[in-house]
Scaffold this active site. Structure first.
Site, PDB file in Angstrom:
ATOM      1  N   ASP A   1       3.647  -9.479   7.579  1.00 25.20           N
ATOM      2  CA  ASP A   1       3.664  -8.192   8.270  1.00 25.20           C
ATOM      3  C   ASP A   1       3.808  -7.143   7.165  1.00 25.20           C
ATOM      4  O   ASP A   1       4.243  -7.441   6.039  1.00 25.20           O
ATOM      5  CB  ASP A   1       4.797  -8.113   9.301  1.00 25.20           C
ATOM      6  CG  ASP A   1       4.531  -7.005  10.326  1.00 25.20           C
ATOM      7  OD1 ASP A   1       3.654  -6.146  10.060  1.00 25.20           O
ATOM      8  OD2 ASP A   1       5.197  -6.967  11.374  1.00 25.20           O
TER       9      ASP A   1
HETATM   10  C1  BGC Z   1       3.556  -4.054  12.665  1.00 22.75           C
HETATM   11  C2  BGC Z   1       2.334  -4.915  12.867  1.00 22.75           C
HETATM   12  C3  BGC Z   1       1.112  -4.154  12.435  1.00 22.75           C
HETATM   13  C4  BGC Z   1       1.277  -3.743  10.987  1.00 22.75           C
HETATM   14  C5  BGC Z   1       0.101  -2.959  10.450  1.00 22.75           C
HETATM   15  C6  BGC Z   1       3.639  -3.470  11.276  1.00 22.75           C
HETATM   16  O1  BGC Z   1       4.632  -2.519  11.190  1.00 22.75           O
HETATM   17  O2  BGC Z   1       4.722  -4.805  12.933  1.00 22.75           O
HETATM   18  O3  BGC Z   1       2.229  -5.297  14.205  1.00 22.75           O
HETATM   19  O4  BGC Z   1      -0.044  -4.905  12.633  1.00 22.75           O
HETATM   20  O5  BGC Z   1       2.415  -2.904  10.889  1.00 22.75           O
HETATM   21  O6  BGC Z   1       0.023  -1.728  11.041  1.00 22.75           O
END
Ligand code: BGC
Length: 703
Positions: A243
């Protein structure tokens, strides 16, 4: 001889689209230098991987998010805004889930991207979680059934799906590093099933590791979760992406690489760069990482690059498309099937335009657009029909829209939540289920002034209604219903659409009734005090915050039903303008390809005067068990579409696993012979038929 060898070397097998993918992967890998492999481990920027020019490896483009291609990750493009995943969950419609995935992929491709960061598959452990709207359900079976269809749809267009966030990322409070203390049994019965099915049945190409810790280790460096379970046990062949910024608190480069994480995101100047070339090289030199482990991680990413057609001629790849009439119609269809009629006393709804002269539309969400905001899942659609727009255009030339509620023949009060911190938004959780501001008193005032007040809730998670629900004759849960939400709300109000959504999550009367909310320890956890700069930084906390999943497997209705707690609205609840009758249940044992199954038949008839859809739900109860089990568990559902008077016989297939539980002691799933009850109904609390059966063995022989 030599010239043959030259020819062999020059023949770039990996560029040959007719060669098998594994051969292409092997061929490309063997041509790569260590530095080139390392360069693939950290993104180039926020939304793409590094290209390797020498070998013509292009960048793989990634984009958010679960219910439409995000503007921030697609060069500020406007795209189809589909209803959020909780609304998809409420459709209980596998076919629609697949169509949704397919359309998402087409939009992704049209934005020049190869991977979409979804579906969001975390279990809705608490209705207070800020991202409840982005996830499908509190129930592992419904979650897995829909998630695997979405994935199949996405990947049918050669776009990589990304099952996220693996695993137990069930709260936003201290999400960067909170340590989730969870039992093996709860992991296997509640939190794993959708991810397992995504791998084993959906063949998902990518998985996003979570921010949080799982029993002591961060998701991005959790060797047991990523390597032992995801890859070795389930056979995952795609690649793991972190993530965004999740690698920050990890112990070091070697732990992340050895856990099997291939790609650290994001790259660019803001990136954490745990997997920087220099660091990986040093880890290899120190003997902490072997080159074969790195190779294995890289192969996973290369495999996905081939699968999405990164090296192939564009003409051989399914074309992309955005904002097509078909996608917009699909967005509308999901909303039509997902919005839930919670209450409808004395057939208040549908309203009959011909018997009315005036209507009032009020409430804080009446004129609000919801696509943008909410965090990484935001979508910027070319248009969005608000509830006010939808209702006004539906009654045009027929009714006068008035502002004085007392003068109106009916009032539509549109309340609910928004994508604000502390409501339905990434990065924070709700403190309570109460409606914000003065909505509860506003509703009461409105209904006092005009008893024909219909409440429409626009929200992505349950809200408390105890203060006003008894005074209001009809309530619709409209969720965040996508760009066509306003028209669909109007359609339901005036009977053009017969509602068929069912709650994918229990609506509790109050938050403290929810299983995760026994104490602070269980939600949001025992938190360490932090200074201001620590609060605003993403650094996982040290000392570590701990949250304890003391409720174990008793999540959602498993808790409410077993502990006999009355919910506001139960899991699976949703009304229709038709009525359906449930015939008797019959059962037959079958054996095909060495696998025993129990076939369960029931006939459903539409006894109403309008066509409608019913989601027939099958629950299993283990009447007697050596370990505590939930009062009932969903093990099957079918959505049937019936004309008035029409009936349909449905068949459910139950396998041994549907009667089994995960034994913590034995470390495996076991089926205990004995008595079981098969319950079929219109919701978890509206069981219409029940049949008892005594199972004698794992081959499902019965007495
Ligand atoms: C989120 C993800 C997301 C990623 C990219 C993170 O903060 O938890 O779900 O895909 O950011 O935006």
């Amino acid at each position: 001889m030599d010239s043959n060898k030259d020819a062999e070397d020059n023949f770039t097998l990996y560029l040959d689209p007719s060669a098998p993918i594994e051969a292409r992967v092997e061929d490309l890998l063997k041509r790569m230098t260590l530095d080139e492999k390392c360069s693939l481990c950290v993104g180039k920027s926020f939304w793409k991987t590094r290209p390797v020019k020498r070998l013509s490896i292009p960048s793989l483009g990634l984009t958010d998010g679960p219910h439409g291609v995000g503007p921030h990750s697609s060069g500020w493009k406007r795209n189809t805004y589909f209803p959020t995943l909780i609304c998809m969950g409420a459709t209980f419609n596998r076919q629609l889930a697949k169509q949704f995935g397919t359309a998402l992929a087409e939009e992704t491709r049209a934005c020049g991207k190869h991977q979409i960061l979804g579906p969001g598959m975390n279990i809705q452990r608490s209705p207070a979680c800020g991202r409840t709207f982005e996830y499908l359900s509190e129930d592992p079976y419904l979650n897995k059934e829909l998630a695997k269809e979405i994935i199949a749809g996405i990947q049918s267009r050669r776009i990589a799906a990304c099952a996220k966030h693996f695993i137990v990322n069930n709260q936003e409070t201290r999400r960067f590093g909170v340590n989730v203390n969870v039992s093996k049994r709860a992991l296997h019965e509640i939190y794993f099933p959708a991810f397992k099915a995504a791998v084993e049945e959906g063949g998902v190409w990518s998985v996003m590791a979570c921010y949080n810790r799982i029993n002591g280790k961060l998701g991005s460096e959790h060797q047991h979760i990523l390597k032992d379970i995801l890859m070795d046990e389930w056979g995952f062949r795609g690649y793991v992406v972190s993530d965004w910024f999740a690698t920050k608190g990890t112990s070091g480069t070697s732990d992340v690489v050895n856990a099997g994480l291939t790609l650290e995101m994001p790259g660019g100047i803001l990136g954490i760069k745990r997997l920087k070339k220099k660091k990986i090289r040093a880890a290899i030199e120190r003997g902490e990482v072997s080159e074969s482990t790195l190779d294995e991680n890289i192969k996973r990413l290369l495999r996905v690059m081939f699968l999405v057609g990164l090296f192939d001629d564009e003409s051989s790849i399914p074309p992309g498309s955005r904002n097509t009439p078909e996608h917009v119609a699909l967005s509308r269809k999901i909303a039509e099937e997902g919005m839930v009629l919670l209450k409808n006393n004395d057939s208040t709804l549908p309203l009959n335009v011909d018997e009315m002269k005036t209507i009032a539309i009020t409430g804080p969400n009446a004129g609000k657009k919801k696509g943008m905001w909410g965090g990484s899942s935001e979508v910027w659609p070319p248009f969005e029909i608000t509830p006010r727009d939808g209702i006004t255009s539906r009654v045009k030339d027929k009714l006068r829209v008035v502002s004085d509620v007392q003068q109106a023949d009916a009032v539509i009060y549109v309340g609910g939540l928004g994508h604000k911190s502390g409501q339905d938004a990434e990065g924070s959780d709700k403190k309570s289920l109460e409606l914000p501001k003065d909505q509860a008193s506003e509703i009461l005032e409105t209904v006092r002034a005009n008893p024909r007040t219909i409440v429409v809730l626009v929200s992505g998670s349950p809200v408390a209604m105890d203060d006003w629900i008894d005074q209001v004759p009809a309530v619709i849960e409209a969720w965040y219903g996508g760009m066509e939400a306003g028209s669909v709300i109007a359609g339901i109000i005036f009977g053009d659409v017969n509602p068929s959504g069912k709650l994918p999550i229990t609506f509790p009367k109050k938050l403290s009734d929810s299983p995760a909310h026994a104490s602070e320890r269980t939600f949001p956890g025992i938190l360490t005090k932090r200074r201001f700069w620590q609060r605003i930084s993403n650094k996982p906390t040290k000392p570590v915050d701990n949250v304890y999943y003391d409720e174990g497997i008793f999540v959602g209705y498993r808790h409410f039903d077993t502990r006999c707690i009355e919910p506001l609205f139960p899991f699976g609840h949703g009304l229709s303008y038709s009525t359906f009758s449930y015939g008797p249940v019959t059962m037959k044992r079958k054996n095909s390809e060495g696998k025993a199954r129990m076939e369960v038949f029931i006939t459903i008839t539409n006894d109403g005067i309008v066509k409608g859809s019913e989601t027939v739900q099958l629950y299993v109860t283990d009447v007697e068990s050596s370990e505590s089990r939930p009062e009932k568990e969903l093990k099957g559902f079918h959505k049937v579409h019936l004309e008035p008077g029409e009936g349909e016989t449905i068949r459910f297939n139950l396998l041994g696993e549907d009667f089994s539980f995960f034994s913590e002691k034995q470390g495996k799933w076991i089926l205990e012979p004995g008595e079981f009850s098969i319950k079929i109904g219109a919701s978890s609390r509206d069981i219409r038929q029940e049949k008892r059966v005594t199972i004698l063995d794992t081959q499902l022989h019965v007495k």
